[in-house]
Design a protein around this motif. Structure first.
Motif, PDB file in Angstrom:
ATOM      1  N   LEU A 133     -82.729 -11.846 -28.973  1.00 49.94           N
ATOM      2  CA  LEU A 133     -81.775 -12.656 -28.220  1.00 49.94           C
ATOM      3  C   LEU A 133     -80.580 -11.834 -27.743  1.00 49.94           C
ATOM      4  CD1 LEU A 133     -81.708 -15.963 -30.323  1.00 49.94           C
ATOM      5  CD2 LEU A 133     -82.679 -15.641 -28.045  1.00 49.94           C
ATOM      6  N   ASP A 134     -80.682 -10.531 -27.820  1.00 49.28           N
ATOM      7  CA  ASP A 134     -79.588  -9.672 -27.361  1.00 49.28           C
ATOM      8  C   ASP A 134     -79.884  -9.158 -25.953  1.00 49.28           C
ATOM      9  OD1 ASP A 134     -77.492  -7.976 -26.965  1.00 49.28           O
ATOM     10  OD2 ASP A 134     -77.860  -6.717 -28.727  1.00 49.28           O
ATOM     11  N   PHE A 135     -79.161  -9.700 -24.985  1.00 51.09           N
ATOM     12  CA  PHE A 135     -79.348  -9.311 -23.586  1.00 51.09           C
ATOM     13  C   PHE A 135     -78.058  -8.726 -23.011  1.00 51.09           C
ATOM     14  CE2 PHE A 135     -82.350 -12.613 -24.625  1.00 51.09           C
ATOM     15  CZ  PHE A 135     -83.551 -12.052 -24.206  1.00 51.09           C
ATOM     16  N   SER A 136     -77.203  -8.257 -23.896  1.00 49.01           N
ATOM     17  CA  SER A 136     -75.895  -7.745 -23.476  1.00 49.01           C
ATOM     18  C   SER A 136     -76.006  -6.517 -22.582  1.00 49.01           C
ATOM     19  CB  SER A 136     -75.040  -7.428 -24.703  1.00 49.01           C
ATOM     20  OG  SER A 136     -75.707  -6.502 -25.559  1.00 49.01           O
ATOM     21  N   ASN A 137     -77.123  -5.798 -22.662  1.00 47.95           N
ATOM     22  CA  ASN A 137     -77.282  -4.582 -21.853  1.00 47.95           C
ATOM     23  C   ASN A 137     -77.729  -4.874 -20.420  1.00 47.95           C
ATOM     24  OD1 ASN A 137     -79.799  -5.464 -22.832  1.00 47.95           O
ATOM     25  ND2 ASN A 137     -80.693  -3.430 -22.629  1.00 47.95           N
ATOM     26  N   VAL A 138     -78.172  -6.106 -20.148  1.00 49.25           N
ATOM     27  CA  VAL A 138     -78.652  -6.427 -18.795  1.00 49.25           C
ATOM     28  C   VAL A 138     -77.975  -7.657 -18.189  1.00 49.25           C
ATOM     29  CG1 VAL A 138     -80.922  -5.399 -19.202  1.00 49.25           C
ATOM     30  CG2 VAL A 138     -80.577  -7.848 -19.686  1.00 49.25           C
ATOM     31  N   ALA A 139     -77.379  -8.515 -19.026  1.00 46.73           N
ATOM     32  CA  ALA A 139     -76.932  -9.836 -18.575  1.00 46.73           C
ATOM     33  C   ALA A 139     -75.860  -9.792 -17.490  1.00 46.73           C
ATOM     34  CB  ALA A 139     -76.415 -10.650 -19.763  1.00 46.73           C
ATOM     35  N   GLU A 140     -75.019  -8.766 -17.513  1.00 47.71           N
ATOM     36  CA  GLU A 140     -73.876  -8.776 -16.599  1.00 47.71           C
ATOM     37  C   GLU A 140     -74.237  -8.454 -15.146  1.00 47.71           C
ATOM     38  OE1 GLU A 140     -70.377  -6.856 -18.144  1.00 47.71           O
ATOM     39  OE2 GLU A 140     -70.877  -7.463 -20.184  1.00 47.71           O
ATOM     40  N   GLN A 141     -75.493  -8.156 -14.890  1.00 51.56           N
ATOM     41  CA  GLN A 141     -75.935  -7.987 -13.498  1.00 51.56           C
ATOM     42  C   GLN A 141     -76.316  -9.320 -12.870  1.00 51.56           C
ATOM     43  OE1 GLN A 141     -80.149  -6.292 -13.061  1.00 51.56           O
ATOM     44  NE2 GLN A 141     -79.673  -5.780 -15.199  1.00 51.56           N
ATOM     45  N   TYR A 142     -76.197 -10.409 -13.668  1.00 49.54           N
ATOM     46  CA  TYR A 142     -76.566 -11.742 -13.191  1.00 49.54           C
ATOM     47  C   TYR A 142     -75.342 -12.663 -13.133  1.00 49.54           C
ATOM     48  CZ  TYR A 142     -81.217 -10.055 -14.467  1.00 49.54           C
ATOM     49  OH  TYR A 142     -82.362  -9.310 -14.573  1.00 49.54           O
ATOM     50  N   ASP A 143     -75.381 -13.620 -12.226  1.00 49.12           N
ATOM     51  CA  ASP A 143     -74.300 -14.611 -12.156  1.00 49.12           C
ATOM     52  C   ASP A 143     -74.292 -15.515 -13.377  1.00 49.12           C
ATOM     53  OD1 ASP A 143     -72.911 -14.141  -9.633  1.00 49.12           O
ATOM     54  OD2 ASP A 143     -74.831 -14.596  -8.697  1.00 49.12           O
ATOM     55  N   TYR A 144     -75.464 -15.745 -13.948  1.00 47.88           N
ATOM     56  CA  TYR A 144     -75.529 -16.530 -15.186  1.00 47.88           C
ATOM     57  C   TYR A 144     -76.861 -16.285 -15.883  1.00 47.88           C
ATOM     58  CZ  TYR A 144     -78.415 -19.991 -12.639  1.00 47.88           C
ATOM     59  OH  TYR A 144     -79.395 -20.614 -11.909  1.00 47.88           O
ATOM     60  N   VAL A 145     -76.900 -16.636 -17.160  1.00 47.28           N
ATOM     61  CA  VAL A 145     -78.125 -16.571 -17.963  1.00 47.28           C
ATOM     62  C   VAL A 145     -78.398 -17.974 -18.480  1.00 47.28           C
ATOM     63  CG1 VAL A 145     -79.271 -15.553 -19.973  1.00 47.28           C
ATOM     64  CG2 VAL A 145     -77.603 -14.195 -18.658  1.00 47.28           C
ATOM     65  N   HIS A 146     -79.618 -18.456 -18.271  1.00 45.60           N
ATOM     66  CA  HIS A 146     -79.990 -19.828 -18.639  1.00 45.60           C
ATOM     67  C   HIS A 146     -81.026 -19.824 -19.759  1.00 45.60           C
ATOM     68  CE1 HIS A 146     -82.329 -23.577 -18.411  1.00 45.60           C
ATOM     69  NE2 HIS A 146     -81.283 -24.128 -17.827  1.00 45.60           N
ATOM     70  N   TYR A 147     -80.869 -20.757 -20.697  1.00 43.67           N
ATOM     71  CA  TYR A 147     -81.901 -20.942 -21.726  1.00 43.67           C
ATOM     72  C   TYR A 147     -81.900 -22.380 -22.218  1.00 43.67           C
ATOM     73  CZ  TYR A 147     -78.936 -21.063 -26.002  1.00 43.67           C
ATOM     74  OH  TYR A 147     -78.053 -21.418 -27.000  1.00 43.67           O
ATOM     75  N   CYS A 148     -82.945 -22.727 -22.951  1.00 41.16           N
ATOM     76  CA  CYS A 148     -83.076 -24.073 -23.525  1.00 41.16           C
ATOM     77  C   CYS A 148     -83.166 -23.924 -25.045  1.00 41.16           C
ATOM     78  CB  CYS A 148     -84.330 -24.762 -22.988  1.00 41.16           C
ATOM     79  SG  CYS A 148     -84.614 -26.424 -23.645  1.00 41.16           S
ATOM     80  N   PRO A 149     -82.122 -24.291 -25.783  1.00 45.48           N
ATOM     81  CA  PRO A 149     -82.109 -24.048 -27.225  1.00 45.48           C
ATOM     82  C   PRO A 149     -83.057 -24.925 -28.038  1.00 45.48           C
ATOM     83  CG  PRO A 149     -80.105 -25.165 -26.553  1.00 45.48           C
ATOM     84  CD  PRO A 149     -80.822 -24.790 -25.298  1.00 45.48           C
ATOM     85  N   ASN A 150     -83.598 -25.977 -27.440  1.00 51.05           N
ATOM     86  CA  ASN A 150     -84.578 -26.787 -28.166  1.00 51.05           C
ATOM     87  C   ASN A 150     -85.668 -27.246 -27.200  1.00 51.05           C
ATOM     88  OD1 ASN A 150     -85.094 -28.321 -30.880  1.00 51.05           O
ATOM     89  ND2 ASN A 150     -85.466 -29.825 -29.276  1.00 51.05           N
ATOM     90  N   GLU A 151     -86.876 -26.768 -27.439  1.00 51.35           N
ATOM     91  CA  GLU A 151     -88.015 -27.148 -26.604  1.00 51.35           C
ATOM     92  C   GLU A 151     -88.672 -28.395 -27.209  1.00 51.35           C
ATOM     93  OE1 GLU A 151     -89.103 -26.185 -23.770  1.00 51.35           O
ATOM     94  OE2 GLU A 151     -88.250 -24.197 -23.382  1.00 51.35           O
ATOM     95  N   THR A 152     -88.501 -29.510 -26.540  1.00 49.06           N
ATOM     96  CA  THR A 152     -88.942 -30.801 -27.056  1.00 49.06           C
ATOM     97  C   THR A 152     -90.444 -30.853 -27.310  1.00 49.06           C
ATOM     98  OG1 THR A 152     -87.302 -31.669 -25.510  1.00 49.06           O
ATOM     99  CG2 THR A 152     -88.609 -33.276 -26.699  1.00 49.06           C
ATOM    100  N   ILE A 153     -91.223 -30.228 -26.449  1.00 52.80           N
ATOM    101  CA  ILE A 153     -92.680 -30.357 -26.527  1.00 52.80           C
ATOM    102  C   ILE A 153     -93.268 -29.602 -27.709  1.00 52.80           C
ATOM    103  CG2 ILE A 153     -94.835 -29.756 -25.341  1.00 52.80           C
ATOM    104  CD1 ILE A 153     -93.428 -30.437 -22.716  1.00 52.80           C
ATOM    105  N   SER A 154     -92.841 -28.356 -27.900  1.00 56.55           N
ATOM    106  CA  SER A 154     -93.433 -27.517 -28.946  1.00 56.55           C
ATOM    107  C   SER A 154     -92.697 -27.590 -30.275  1.00 56.55           C
ATOM    108  CB  SER A 154     -93.466 -26.062 -28.481  1.00 56.55           C
ATOM    109  OG  SER A 154     -92.151 -25.606 -28.192  1.00 56.55           O
ATOM    110  N   GLY A 155     -91.469 -28.119 -30.263  1.00 53.63           N
ATOM    111  CA  GLY A 155     -90.702 -28.169 -31.499  1.00 53.63           C
ATOM    112  C   GLY A 155     -90.103 -26.837 -31.882  1.00 53.63           C
ATOM    113  N   VAL A 156     -89.766 -26.011 -30.878  1.00 52.55           N
ATOM    114  CA  VAL A 156     -89.134 -24.712 -31.106  1.00 52.55           C
ATOM    115  C   VAL A 156     -87.644 -24.841 -30.835  1.00 52.55           C
ATOM    116  CG1 VAL A 156     -88.925 -22.348 -30.250  1.00 52.55           C
ATOM    117  CG2 VAL A 156     -91.193 -23.360 -30.579  1.00 52.55           C
TER     118      VAL A 156
END
Length: 360
Positions: A133-156
């Protein structure tokens, strides 16, 4: 009659006390001899309601003052489009971390509006597990980083917050908002459909840091423009007033019940009870790594499609509703959101034990 427990993934069950209050006030809200659904959304009483709802939600979730709370329509899917329209700027692209169906769906929608890069952070071996979960070396080339902390279907569920350096982190928390304490200041935007932990379907909450408002592309429709909505108190058109009202009751109820800290303790106890049973069972299995097991959506299977179908049918007959897994994954899924009492989990385990004995 058998007591019914609703394990639906959404629209999900709501607190009984909230529904009872809404029922009592349905024909006579605030001594107006009318329903809250029938009063002007710009009238004094409704403005007082939404002002208090904002205050209560801030207190519940410890939302800093430099964040706006928007109550919008269109569900989380609407935000899949609104986010790139509002956030894509000088860098011209976004990074999407995918860990299942909904994060991948958000990425697919975003491609209609901007350039994106996509990284699959889900390892699939014997168990479903989230990788680095460490994307600090690449993230700043993007306007934003998106994720979903809870996947309802798989239970992750992803409990650690991704490291994106100084980039803007956006989270779709539709299925785990208000379920546990988080540090809001680590996020640029949090959004969530209401129909799991906040209230009924039909309203969507967006928590957006103020410095991110006012950057929408010129072609952004007014209804998706955060600046327009913020200046209009989320009311550039007639809002879903009854859904907003019900959310306000949920906020008050949760504050009365001890706030998010107390909610998290109850959720952990419910999830532990069911996972402990699954771990000792030779009849059922859960395929999510322990560190990524959702507190909200617990998936399991017998390993036999016919037996799974029989389980769902018999469970429904015994007052345990909506346990069929999503069509994408199959099996069973018990969604145990904030409103699910521990008695519901206990009843489910008792049924699972009986079913296993009868179907060995």
């Amino acid at each position: 009659m058998t007591q019914v427990f609703n394990f639906s993934a959404g629209p999900a069950m709501m607190p009984k006390a909230v529904l009872e209050q809404a029922q009592a006030e349905l024909l006579n809200w605030q001594e107006q001899q009318t329903s809250v659904m029938e009063v002007s959304h710009r009238g004094k009483l409704f403005i007082e309601l939404i002002t208090q709802a904002d205050k209560d939600f801030r207190e519940l979730y410890n939302i800093p003052e430099n964040y706006k709370i928007l109550f919008l329509q269109g569900g989380a899917r609407g935000q899949f489009a609104a986010i790139p329209m509002n956030l894509i700027g000088e860098k011209g692209k976004a990074l999407y971390l995918t860990s299942g169906h909904w994060s991948a769906t958000a990425a697919k929608e975003a491609r209609l509006f901007c350039e994106i890069d996509e990284i699959n952070i889900l390892e699939q071996s014997d168990t479903l597990k989230v990788a680095n979960l460490d994307f600090s070396n690449v993230a700043e080339q993007y306007d934003y980083v998106h994720y979903c902390p809870n996947e309802t279907i798989s239970g992750v569920e992803i409990f650690d917050v991704p490291n994106v350096g100084n980039s803007v982190l956006v989270a779709d928390m539709s299925s785990n908002i208000l379920s546990r304490e988080i540090d809001i200041s680590k996020f640029g935007i949090i959004y969530a459909g209401a129909q799991k932990n906040l209230g009924p379907a039909g309203i969507t909450i967006v928590i957006v840091r103020e410095d991110l408002i006012g950057k929408a592309r010129k072609s952004t429709p007014s209804i998706w423009n955060y600046e327009v909505q913020a200046k209009s108190d989320s009311m550039i058109n007639t809002p879903p007033t009854f859904a907003w009202y019900l959310c306000s009751l949920v906020f008050k109820h949760l504050l009365k019940e001890g706030g998010v800290k107390a909610v998290e303790q109850r959720n952990q106890a419910k999830a532990k009870l069911l996972y402990d049973y699954l771990d000792q069972s030779e009849f059922y299995r859960n395929t999510v790594a322990i560190e990524n097991r959702s507190l909200m959506n617990i998936t399991f299977t017998t390993g036999n499609d016919e037996l799974n179908a029989k389980f769902v049918k018999d469970a429904t007959a015994n007052g345990l509703q909506a346990l069929k897994g999503h069509k994408v994954l199959g099996g069973m899924r018990a969604s145990i959101y904030n409103a699910m009492p521990i008695e519901g989990v206990q009843a489910l385990i008792a049924f699972m034990q009986k079913f296993a004995e009868e179907n060995k």
